[in-house]
Each structure stands twice: as structure tokens, then as C-alpha cells.
Design an enzyme around this catalytic site. Structure first.
Site, mmCIF file in Angstrom:
data_model
loop_
_atom_site.group_PDB
_atom_site.id
_atom_site.type_symbol
_atom_site.label_atom_id
_atom_site.label_comp_id
_atom_site.label_asym_id
_atom_site.label_seq_id
_atom_site.Cartn_x
_atom_site.Cartn_y
_atom_site.Cartn_z
ATOM 1 N N ASP A 164 0.871 -1.273 -0.054
ATOM 2 C CA ASP A 164 -0.042 -0.284 -0.158
ATOM 3 C C ASP A 164 0.808 1.225 -0.419
ATOM 4 O OD1 ASP A 164 -2.361 -1.594 -0.032
ATOM 5 O OD2 ASP A 164 -2.658 -1.411 2.269
ATOM 6 N N LYS A 165 0.035 2.523 -0.766
ATOM 7 C CA LYS A 165 1.029 3.856 -0.309
ATOM 8 C C LYS A 165 1.692 4.434 0.548
ATOM 9 C CE LYS A 165 0.986 8.616 -1.698
ATOM 10 N NZ LYS A 165 -0.391 9.511 -1.911
#
Length: 347
Positions: A141-142
Site C-alpha cells: 500500500d502507498k
């Protein structure tokens, strides 16, 4: 032209659109070609006809018809000097087949809505002596930092992707969570189902937990297992936890920890202060000197090397905002086992 291929969707690719998944693996295929293959029934999932925007599930088998060979690579995309230096500084391991990054929190892995800067777009700065950039073989995930593996050759990409797909890896995440989970070691088995967001493009969508007994009767719900172990606590208000995703669902670790009342610090999506939790009502925002950034880090990965077949053990130092929190709490990696689930006492 290639022959017909059958590819199983790996843990890291669940809930991804078919067209985006296919174009990541075969960048020479256009969106129009994908839609045409779907209309003709040549591109199938689990032997059934599909649309280009069909969401894939882990374990499904995608039938891919013969595709045109990829053209000779032409990597003309310019990466600024500052971005090149930044992504190169993230390299923690490199050999002829593999590059491993300690991905910073806040840097997306792939492009998407509003994502102008991402690892995939900066990969040309990681070519070194190769003629083409390395390829992503899994995702983070970012806002999650830590170990991210890229393959430097097509054979390496195929081997590494297979390792992730068949769960022939050992991934351990570190997190700071609100409160102190009890028991100190356990398994979370809530299923997960996606709830769409309010925006036109589904912005704000999140995963909702489903009791294990209700998974079968809940449309769209998927089973999900997370192992956790508490490594250190800070007066019961905050804990350092090791997390292992046995399955690989979207936002699994974040949703699971919030569901048991111990959201990950800095997680505004799943751990808002209004959520009932066992961190004395703080939610994921402790405040004070603790950063508001997400405190979730892919600490280590053990995987088979794609060429030598030796065990490749990778470890990423904490991101700066998490290290600040660890320093504030007096927590040290030297004081905990590398793998608390297997009783490793080497530190």
C-alpha cells in the site's frame, strides 16, 4: 506470438481489475485489444467469459490467448535527478536478478488516480547495467513502508511471481497499535468484504470485517487470516506488534487490527478516534510527539532466490517517522526475535 497461457492470480493481485492486471504483465497489449479479447471470449477467468473491468480473486485462473511479442524496449521516460537519487537510495539489496527496495511511506507502487509519482514510474532509474527497468512482482500500500522486491529479468519475474502466488514466502510486518492486544499472541480470522466509497470513482472504499461464521452467507466476503504477536508495550496505551498476513487481502492488517480494538497508529481510514477501541479512545491518533503517519512497515521477507534457489532473507530498516516513535518509546529491534512466531531468539 506467444501460445495460450494460464496464469493463477497471486495473493498480491486479488481484487485487481482484469485489464490493469493484464497490462502490468503484458505492457504491449492495448486496452482495445483486451476489450476485444473479452468480447470474443478468448480471455477467460476460471473458464468463464468476463469483462475488462472484472475484479480478480486470489487463486482464479486466467486464460490468456496468444499475444503479440513485446516490441524492443524503448525507455525514453525521463526521471528527474532528485527522483533518481531518491529511489536509488532506497535500494537495500541488488544482484543480477533482483533489486529490493525499502519503499518509503507515501510513495505509491503503481500509478492510479492522482498518483503521478510511483515506484513503477521511477524504475528506469534502477536499470544500472541492464537494458530495461526492473519489474514489480508484488505490491505494498502507498502508506506502508518496507521490503519491496523487483525482478531484473523476465525469468526472475516469473519465478518470483510464482513464489508469491504459491505463498512460498515468509512476510513479517511491524506495526505500532493502540492499546495492548490480549492474548499477546493469536490469529485473527475475520473475513473481509469491500464497501464502496461515496465518490464517483469509489473514493474512500474500505474493507469491512465479517465474523467467520457469516463469511459463507455474506456476498463478496473472503476469508482472511492474520497472525499477530505483541513484542513490547508502553503502559498499555500503545504496543509494538509483529503481524503476518496468512492471506493477502486488501488492507487486511489494518482492518483486522482495528476490528479487534487495536487500530494501527496513523490509520485514519480504519482507526479514527471515534471508533470503539481499547486504546483509551485515542483511536489511531495518539497525538503528542507521535507522528500521524501510518505505523505499518514490511520489516522482513524470506523468499527463494529465482536463480540460485538459495534462501534470500531481506530486512528493511524502519521508516523515519516510525523510528522516531520507536526511539520515543525506547524500543529496540535488538530486543526482539526476528520471527516471534517461530521462537527465533537471535534478535
Amino acid at each position: 506470438m506467444s501460445g495460450v497461457q494460464h496464469i493463477t492470480v497471486g495473493d498480491e493481485d486479488g481484487d485487481q481489475r482484469l485489464d490493469r492486471w493484464l497490462r502490468r504483465i503484458f505492457p504491449q497489449v492495448s486496452q482495445g485489444q483486451i476489450e476485444k479479447m473479452c468480447r470474443k471470449g478468448d480471455l477467460r477467468v476460471d473458464k468463464g467469459r468476463v469483462k475488462a473491468n472484472t475484479r480478480l480473486d486470489v487463486g482464479q485462473v486466467v486464460r490468456i490467448p496468444p499475444l503479440p511479442d513485446a516490441p524492443a524496449p524503448q525507455y525514453t521516460r525521463q526521471v528527474s535527478r532528485a527522483d533518481a537519487e531518491m529511489i536509488q537510495s532506497c535500494v537495500i539489496y541488488r544482484d543480477a536478478d533482483v533489486i529490493v527496495l525499502n519503499k518509503p511511506s507515501g510513495l505509491a507502487v503503481q500509478g492510479g488516480s492522482g498518483q503521478a509519482r510511483h515506484v513503477d514510474g521511477l524504475a528506469s532509474a534502477l536499470m544500472y547495467e541492464r537494458d530495461e527497468p526492473p519489474r514489480l512482482v508484488h505490491r505494498l500500500d502507498k502508506d506502508t513502508s518496507g521490503v519491496l522486491v523487483l525482478a531484473r529479468t523476465r525469468p526472475a519475474a516469473a519465478a518470483l511471481t510464482a513464489s508469491f502466488r504459491h505463498r512460498e514466502t515468509r512476510k513479517i510486518y511491524w506495526a505500532a497499535v493502540a492499546g495492548s492486544p490480549l492474548p499477546r499472541k493469536g490469529t485473527i480470522k475475520f473475513g473481509l468484504v469491500k464497501a464502496g466509497g461515496r465518490g464517483a470513482a469509489g473514493e474512500g472504499e474500505k474493507m469491512h470485517c465479517v465474523h467467520p461464521r457469516a463469511i459463507a452467507e455474506t456476498e463478496g466476503a473472503k476469508r482472511a487470516h492474520t497472525d499477530y504477536a505483541v513484542l513490547e508495550t508502553a503502559g498499555g496505551r500503545m504496543s509494538w506488534a509483529a503481524l503476518v498476513p496468512i492471506t493477502g487481502r486488501t488492507h487486511q492488517l489494518r482492518a483486522h487490527m482495528a476490528e479487534i480494538g487495536h487500530p494501527i497508529l496513523g490509520d485514519g481510514k480504519y482507526g479514527g478516534s471515534g471508533q470503539e477501541n481499547l486504546g483509551d479512545g485515542w483511536g489511531a491518533g495518539i497525538g503528542g510527539d507521535v507522528s500521524r503517519g501510518l505505523h505499518l512497515h514490511a520489516r522482513s521477507l524470506v523468499i527463494e532466490h529465482p536463480t540460485s534457489k538459495a534462501q534470500l532473507s531481506l530486512t528493511a530498516p524502519l521508516s523515519s517517522h516510525m523510528q522516531d516513535t520507536w526511539d520515543l518509546m525506547g524500543w529496540s529491534p535488538a530486543d526482539v526475535p526476528n520471527d516471534p512466531f517461530y521462537g527465533d531468539e537471535d534478535g
